[in-house]
Design an enzyme around this catalytic site. Sequence first.
Site, PDB file in Angstrom:
ATOM      1  N   ARG A 105      -6.781   0.711  -6.279  1.00  0.00           N
ATOM      2  CA  ARG A 105      -5.621   1.563  -6.053  1.00  0.00           C
ATOM      3  C   ARG A 105      -6.004   3.025  -5.896  1.00  0.00           C
ATOM      4  NH1 ARG A 105      -0.679  -0.782  -7.205  1.00  0.00           N
ATOM      5  NH2 ARG A 105       0.072   1.084  -6.124  1.00  0.00           N
ATOM      6  N   ASP A 164      -2.551   2.242   8.981  1.00  0.00           N
ATOM      7  CA  ASP A 164      -2.810   1.214   7.970  1.00  0.00           C
ATOM      8  C   ASP A 164      -2.118  -0.091   8.334  1.00  0.00           C
ATOM      9  OD1 ASP A 164      -3.836   3.467   6.883  1.00  0.00           O
ATOM     10  OD2 ASP A 164      -2.718   3.373   5.001  1.00  0.00           O
ATOM     11  N   GLY A 177      -3.755  -0.025  -0.217  1.00  0.00           N
ATOM     12  CA  GLY A 177      -3.256  -1.089  -1.077  1.00  0.00           C
ATOM     13  C   GLY A 177      -1.759  -1.286  -0.999  1.00  0.00           C
ATOM     14  N   SER A 178      -1.001  -0.198  -0.899  1.00  0.00           N
ATOM     15  CA  SER A 178       0.457  -0.307  -0.866  1.00  0.00           C
ATOM     16  C   SER A 178       0.946  -1.001   0.402  1.00  0.00           C
ATOM     17  CB  SER A 178       1.092   1.082  -0.974  1.00  0.00           C
ATOM     18  OG  SER A 178       0.801   1.686  -2.210  1.00  0.00           O
ATOM     19  N   SER A 179       0.429  -0.572   1.545  1.00  0.00           N
ATOM     20  CA  SER A 179       0.883  -1.160   2.805  1.00  0.00           C
ATOM     21  C   SER A 179       0.480  -2.626   2.921  1.00  0.00           C
ATOM     22  CB  SER A 179       0.349  -0.365   3.997  1.00  0.00           C
ATOM     23  OG  SER A 179      -1.061  -0.280   3.972  1.00  0.00           O
ATOM     24  N   GLY A 223      -7.694   5.226  -1.007  1.00  0.00           N
ATOM     25  CA  GLY A 223      -7.675   5.299   0.448  1.00  0.00           C
ATOM     26  C   GLY A 223      -8.026   4.007   1.148  1.00  0.00           C
TER      27      GLY A 223
END
Length: 331
Positions: A112, A163, A118-120, A115
């Site tokens: 996390r 991303d 992880g979120s997308s 860069g």
Amino acid sequence: MMIETRAYARAGLLGNPSDGYFGKTISISVRNFGASITLHESPELQIEPQVQDSNVFKNIFHLRDTISTIGYHGGIPLVKASIKKFVEYCEKENIKLNNQNFTIRYRTTIPRQVGLAGSSAIVVATLRALMQFYKVEIPHPILPTLALKAEVEELGITAGLQDRVIQCYEGCVYMDFTRELIEKQGYGLYEPIDPRLLPKLYIAYKTDLSKVSGKVLNTIRERWEQGDPHVVGTLQNIAGVAGEGRDVIRNQDFQRLGELVNQNFNYRSQIMTITERNQAMVDTARACGASASFTGSGGSIIGIYRDEEMLNRLFVELKKQNARVIKPFIV
């Protein structure tokens, strides 16, 4: 029926961070890490919380460190935002959804806030699961835009398309986000590049560093929207690096490609404040003879290495910076 979908980490090779500013980028998918979604039919719609969604902490220091690493809300808001945007897309396209409920759970191995997107990845994997469950086809070029809207419009995260594009297409992709294309069709030009054309790549990421990417990029966004000539011109230069890089990869000119990777970071440092720890990671890699630039918003770097001897030096020297080195598995 159990549905399982996955989206992988990504590393920007060239063009960062021009994707959010009508620029151009080249990215790779990093299958060493991924986010997965499991979904099955159930009487009620339920999102199962994970450890990172807990509000129970060992002490105040544990709370502080958790927030620094994953933010205030964990992954559940990402899943919720993805579901909402999926429903809105179907309504807009007059797609009738069956009256079925489900239980959904996410898992992620992507480090996390370094860069690696992880979120997308959670968002893209969620959309893929919903598409399977409701038997809905979303055109490939549209899916990254829908994923971006989930984060930007619903959660207020500062982000670009890069991303989501590479996580939807996978492999290695050249992306052109020229304003005219985006405003006309809502997405850019996405051109796959054969990963076999790529040189030896390494990725190094901090094991003890976290920084929320939206906060990192907010000052650039403000200055760009104000028309700051230095920011606008530098972002155009960064986009030009990716444009040249596409041809350089095809011509197998790896020396020039390494120069472009370094140039990308050098341009970026003109408009962003680079922390001492991030700068040290770049400097260390370059001292080993490798090229180095951020994979995303900071916390991890990517570059080209010449041979196994150089790779071993990277392992040893970057470990002193509390950074782990991997060879990205792209396909």
